[in-house]
Design an enzyme around this catalytic site. Structure first.
Site, PDB file in Angstrom:
ATOM      1  N   LYS A  79       0.826  -1.208   0.000  1.00 29.54           N
ATOM      2  CA  LYS A  79       0.000   0.000   0.000  1.00 29.54           C
ATOM      3  C   LYS A  79       0.864   1.263   0.000  1.00 29.54           C
ATOM      4  O   LYS A  79       1.875   1.347   0.711  1.00 29.54           O
ATOM      5  CB  LYS A  79      -0.914  -0.018   1.231  1.00 29.54           C
ATOM      6  CG  LYS A  79      -1.910   1.134   1.312  1.00 29.54           C
ATOM      7  CD  LYS A  79      -2.805   0.958   2.525  1.00 29.54           C
ATOM      8  CE  LYS A  79      -3.819   2.083   2.667  1.00 29.54           C
ATOM      9  NZ  LYS A  79      -4.720   1.867   3.828  1.00 29.54           N
ATOM     10  N   SER A 148      -9.484   2.057   2.913  1.00 32.38           N
ATOM     11  CA  SER A 148      -8.583   2.812   2.064  1.00 32.38           C
ATOM     12  C   SER A 148      -7.566   1.924   1.332  1.00 32.38           C
ATOM     13  O   SER A 148      -6.878   2.390   0.410  1.00 32.38           O
ATOM     14  CB  SER A 148      -7.806   3.845   2.904  1.00 32.38           C
ATOM     15  OG  SER A 148      -7.050   3.208   3.927  1.00 32.38           O
ATOM     16  N   SER A 172     -10.181  -0.570   6.966  1.00 26.35           N
ATOM     17  CA  SER A 172      -9.542  -0.475   5.653  1.00 26.35           C
ATOM     18  C   SER A 172      -8.857  -1.734   5.162  1.00 26.35           C
ATOM     19  O   SER A 172      -8.299  -1.736   4.066  1.00 26.35           O
ATOM     20  CB  SER A 172      -8.526   0.681   5.656  1.00 26.35           C
ATOM     21  OG  SER A 172      -9.184   1.899   5.870  1.00 26.35           O
TER      22      SER A 172
END
Length: 446
Positions: A79, A148, A172
């Site tokens: 990420k 996210s 997330s």
């Protein structure tokens, strides 16, 4: 989309020499070229193929005369709030990347020490908050993949990589995994070090993983989690190991009422299937004060978010997206007294949930992983509320693919363990995964 890639057999083949890291890197780049223009799970990287070839050859040379480590040659998506040497960190923003630079994250050190290849940076909502990135749901590109950690979930679901790393402050990891039909594992808070991760709320942020199955989550956890004990699965404090199936606690009340009708209907069917397979399901009144808990969480999250951006936001506020700027400004309105009170309330919540689990002999909490299937549109990442109480307590959680909604979008079942009982959670999750696989809804999912 590409066929999903289970981590365990891919890693075993690479360690055995049935496949080579350089060849795996080449196949990865081919998959990204074919599929990612639609899914958009990875951030753009000119020269990705050349970088990965060099990284793969370096891994091969480093381990030529030694025993190959657990993730030897395995490509992993990371990420884009996690620092990786050689790759710029943008955090889903348009801020100058140099201002976000920093030393490589400890989690990436562990991945690389285990032989993994960094496939690239996966898309995140801006600063891991609310403003969505461009990633699309692999099951239907018109729907959100969640957030996210949108790119990490989609990269595994689309068959690009067998393992991806995300972060969770509220939901997330769990929510995008559920929306994309993969396994998302969020360990106990602090179990994976967050050094080198751009923070959202430091006392809440937790690194998690995305895989196609529980076996893959366990392999990754053994590499990434502090003090992982592979022999600790399945036993609970006060119970002998192997003394029967886990007791599943259903937190009835206002919390479950937040799930939408599709999620509630699916959850009822999932519980029936688990009961039929001999698992004990026990309803427990736990969250009658759920609205107060939500307010407490928002106070902690908002206060910490504003302080994280205290240096950057005054300099670059015009470059922040409106959703992010609004969240930071709300955090500025929270004072230290309210924050301290919220921290005390959080400590009380953690004690209460532990006491309830002990008093009612609950091994795992079970709940919908999201309020429903992935919503239509890409302007929102969906509602994280089904993860909120467990993230607030810092408890380990995992979501398992658990059937489909009408129209074919995935649904997830969330299991939550006791603090630091991550190994037991994954051991029991493997049993539940096997049980769900035999139900009609799950057969339809597959």
């Amino acid at each position: 989309m590409e066929p999903p890639i289970p981590l365990v057999p891919v890693a075993a083949a690479l360690r055995a020499g049935d496949s080579a890291p350089a060849a795996e890197a080449e196949r990865l780049c081919d998959r990204i070229d074919r599929t990612d223009p639609v899914v958009r799970a990875f951030t753009p990287e000119p020269g990705r193929r050349r970088r990965l070839a060099a990284e793969a050859h370096a891994v091969e040379a480093r381990h030529r005369s030694r025993e190959r480590p657990p993730l030897y040659g395995v490509p992993v998506g990371v990420k884009d709030v996690i620092q990786v040497d050689g790759l710029a960190t943008h955090a889903g923003s348009v801020l100058p990347p140099g201002v976000l630079a920093g030393p490589q994250a400890e989690v990436v050190d562990r991945l690389r020490a285990a032989g993994a290849l960094v496939a690239g940076k996966t898309v995140t909502a801006e600063f891991a908050i609310d403003a969505p990135g461009p990633t699309r749901n692999p099951h239907d590109p018109g729907h959100t993949p969640g957030g996210s950690s949108s790119g990490s979930a989609a990269a595994v679901a689309a068959g690009l990589v067998p393992l991806a790393i995300g972060t969770q402050t509220i939901g997330s990891v769990i929510r995008p995994a559920a929306y994309c039909g993969v396994v998302g594992f969020r360990p106990t808070y602090g179990r994976i070090p967050t050094d080198g991760v751009l923070a959202n709320a430091p006392t809440l942020d937790t690194i998690g993983t995305f895989t196609t199955d529980v076996a893959g989550a366990a392999l990754a956890a053994a590499v990434l989690c502090e003090g992982w004990s592979a022999g600790a699965e399945g036993a609970s404090p006060g119970r002998a190991e192997g003394a029967g199936p886990p007791v599943l606690g259903v937190p009835v009340g206002p919390y479950l009422d937040r799930a939408g009708p599709l999620a509630r209907a699916a959850f009822a069917g999932q519980l029936d299937a688990l009961r039929e397979l001999g698992l004990v399901v026990r309803e427990v009144a736990l969250l009658s004060d759920f609205d107060d808990l939500v307010r407490t969480f928002r106070t902690v999250n908002g206060y910490e978010l504003a302080r994280v951006h205290a240096e950057l936001f005054p300099r670059f506020s015009a470059l922040y997206r409106p959703e992010t700027a609004a969240a930071i400004r709300r955090g500025h309105e929270i004072d230290g007294v309210a924050y301290a009170a919220a921290l005390q309330a959080r400590s009380s919540w953690r004690r209460r949930i532990a006491d309830t689990m002990a008093a009612r002999a609950v091994d795992l909490w079970v709940a919908p992983a999201a309020t429903g299937p992935a919503p239509l549109g890409l302007d929102s990442t969906g509602d994280a509320v089904m993860s909120l109480p467990w993230s607030h307590a810092g408890l380990p959680a995992i979501t398992l693919p658990a059937g489909q909604a009408p129209g074919g979008l995935p649904l997830g079942l969330q299991l939550v363990g006791a603090e630091s009982a991550d190994e037991r959670l994954l051991g029991w999750a493997s049993r539940v995964e096997t049980a769900l696989r035999g139900t009609p809804a799950q057969r339809g999912h597959r």
